[in-house]
Each structure stands twice: as C-alpha cells, then as structure tokens.
Design a protein around this motif. Sequence first.
Motif, PDB file in Angstrom:
ATOM      1  N   GLN A 167       1.227  -1.101   0.031  1.00 61.46           N
ATOM      2  CA  GLN A 167      -0.064   0.112  -0.101  1.00 61.46           C
ATOM      3  C   GLN A 167       0.982   1.682  -0.226  1.00 61.46           C
ATOM      4  N   MET A 168       1.944   1.011   0.305  1.00 63.77           N
ATOM      5  CA  MET A 168       2.667   2.072   0.467  1.00 63.77           C
ATOM      6  C   MET A 168       3.349   3.256  -1.030  1.00 63.77           C
ATOM      7  N   ALA A 169       2.750   2.502  -1.828  1.00 65.75           N
ATOM      8  CA  ALA A 169       3.491   3.020  -3.212  1.00 65.75           C
ATOM      9  C   ALA A 169       2.210   4.322  -3.769  1.00 65.75           C
ATOM     10  N   ASN A 170       0.827   3.668  -2.591  1.00 69.45           N
ATOM     11  CA  ASN A 170      -0.338   4.571  -2.966  1.00 69.45           C
ATOM     12  C   ASN A 170       0.274   6.336  -1.556  1.00 69.45           C
ATOM     13  N   VAL A 171       1.071   6.387  -1.408  1.00 69.78           N
ATOM     14  CA  VAL A 171       0.798   6.778   0.076  1.00 69.78           C
ATOM     15  C   VAL A 171       2.231   7.956  -0.488  1.00 69.78           C
ATOM     16  N   VAL A 172       1.932   9.324  -0.222  1.00 69.13           N
ATOM     17  CA  VAL A 172       3.091  10.566  -0.516  1.00 69.13           C
ATOM     18  C   VAL A 172       3.399  10.924   0.719  1.00 69.13           C
ATOM     19  N   ILE A 173       4.024  11.273   1.542  1.00 67.00           N
ATOM     20  CA  ILE A 173       4.287  11.944   2.291  1.00 67.00           C
ATOM     21  C   ILE A 173       4.857  13.618   2.649  1.00 67.00           C
ATOM     22  N   ALA A 174       4.441  14.331   2.750  1.00 60.07           N
ATOM     23  CA  ALA A 174       4.309  15.337   2.974  1.00 60.07           C
ATOM     24  C   ALA A 174       5.076  15.987   4.373  1.00 60.07           C
ATOM     25  N   TYR A 175       6.233  16.285   4.685  1.00 58.92           N
ATOM     26  CA  TYR A 175       7.054  16.958   5.672  1.00 58.92           C
ATOM     27  C   TYR A 175       6.802  18.756   5.532  1.00 58.92           C
ATOM     28  N   GLU A 176       5.956  18.916   6.394  1.00 59.49           N
ATOM     29  CA  GLU A 176       5.007  20.339   6.945  1.00 59.49           C
ATOM     30  C   GLU A 176       5.779  21.247   8.134  1.00 59.49           C
ATOM     31  N   PRO A 177       7.064  21.355   8.507  1.00 56.74           N
ATOM     32  CA  PRO A 177       6.999  22.580   9.532  1.00 56.74           C
ATOM     33  C   PRO A 177       6.009  23.341   9.841  1.00 56.74           C
TER      34      PRO A 177
END
Length: 289
Positions: A191-201
């Motif tokens: 399922q991680m193929a369909n996950v994007v991480i957004a790092y937002e301070p």
Amino acid sequence: MKFVAFSALALATSVSAFSPTAFAPRTSTSLSARKPFIAGNWKMNPGTKDEAVALGKEIAGAFSSSTPCEVALFAPYPFLDATVDAVGSSGVKVGAEMAFTEGKGAYTAEVSVSMIKSVGCNWALAGHSERRTLFGESDEDINKQVLNLLNNDVGCILCIGETQAEYEQGLVGPICTTQLKKNLLGVTPEQMANVVIAYEPVWAIGTGLTCPASEAQDVHATCRSVLADMYGQAVSDTVRIQYGGSVTPETVDELMAKPDIDGALVGGASLVAEKFSRIINFEEAKVSA
C-alpha cells in the motif's frame, strides 16, 4: 530570534542523535525511481466556483509534457467536480482535502471516499497540521483516514511535521518519527506505493518562513530512514516525500535540488496561477545534499 539563527543546532540535536542512519547516501537508481509530485492545497479558497474553475484552467494550461513532475490540485468539496472538469484531460490530478472514515450514514457535513471518487478524485490529504491543531484530529483519527483511503484505492498524501515549540526544543526527529509510525500503523508495504509523505514544519505554514533547504533535506532523509526501518530500504527508496511550508517560485529550485525532496505541498502560492505554474515547472537539477 529568527528560526535560521538556531535551527541548525536544534535540527542536528534532534535528527542526528535520534537516527544515526538518517544521512546514508542514496543510489542514482533510487533517485530516478521517484517522479517528483507537486500539489496545491487550496484550503478554504477561492471564494467562488467560477474562481476555482478559472484557476484550475490556468494551472492546467501551464502543465505540459515538459513539466518535470506530477501535479495535483486539492480543492474544497463544493469545487471538486468543477475543478475536475476545469483541468480536463491535461494530466493534472484533482484531490480532496480530507475524507471521512465511514462510507455512509448519519454523519452530518462529512464526505466519504466513495463521494470523492464519484467526481473523479483519486487522491486525498490526511493529517494536515490545520486538521491536527484547529480541529483536534489525533494520530489515531489520521491513521483511520489513511487506512480508509488506501483500502478504497485512493492515494493518500500524509502530512507530518512539528510545531514551533517542538522545533525550538529540538524534537523534529522524534515528532516526525512518531507521526509516521502512528499514522501508518497497519499500512502494508504494498500500500505504500499509494502513499506520499508531506513534511510540513508547522511554523513555516503561511508564515512566510521557509525551512532552509539543507535542513529540510536532513528531515526528509530522517523520514526515509524511518520508513526503511518500517518497510525495508527497497520500499523506502520508492516513497515520495514532499516539502510544504511557504514554498515559493524563489525557493522551489533549491528545495527540489535536494536528493530526498521529491516534491512540494504548496498552500498560498497555489492560489496564484503564475506562481504555481513556475513552481511546477521548477529547474530540474538534482545535486548532492
């Protein structure tokens, strides 16, 4: 005191001490495997459907085969259908800013995954700092949202990041690690193929302050190290990690040059077609961290 005046020490303390493998070099193979992804989060903007349509059409017009990234627009619920029509067959994706965890029922004002899919949306945000801080969503709430999206074949941009107080206390690494582990609980490697991480301070969202590109790279590398611990290096090397926090046409090139920054989640600048068009057509040249 400006953030940049003490940020190097704070970040070095929280990141390097917490994750000794955070700065392991990446291979050119893993770098080329990740196509950059830049998304605009319109939040509760613009004011009318006509304005949303006009903005969507302008941005779609700036997207072409030479654009070096995937592009998505996250629009308010009332404008989703119209924005999908506005971008047409341009290749620009449209996503929802959130989706509720239940499929249907007596949940006044909530919107389900099937509803957003029915109007052509195959992406949604989860865990944006405004949902965490203004609306009190917990890590457990966000985890349920993430699982619900993925289990219904909708891609998820999972937002993580520290507050100003956490930043000043040198807790960047631990906060991001905790959010990743809690918010991705139960998500499979597939399922991680369909996950994007957004790092937002959080301290950089809508403030005009931007985390220096070198520091953002360090946090992204730490996040990738955490993902490697959770899912293995092969999966970690394929996950795209966006930076979000007052991204502008003036800062995007330097940010995108960093090897672990795979895109951006853009707020205010995504509401100005000229600015967002420049951002999605950034100067494509990866350099060493």
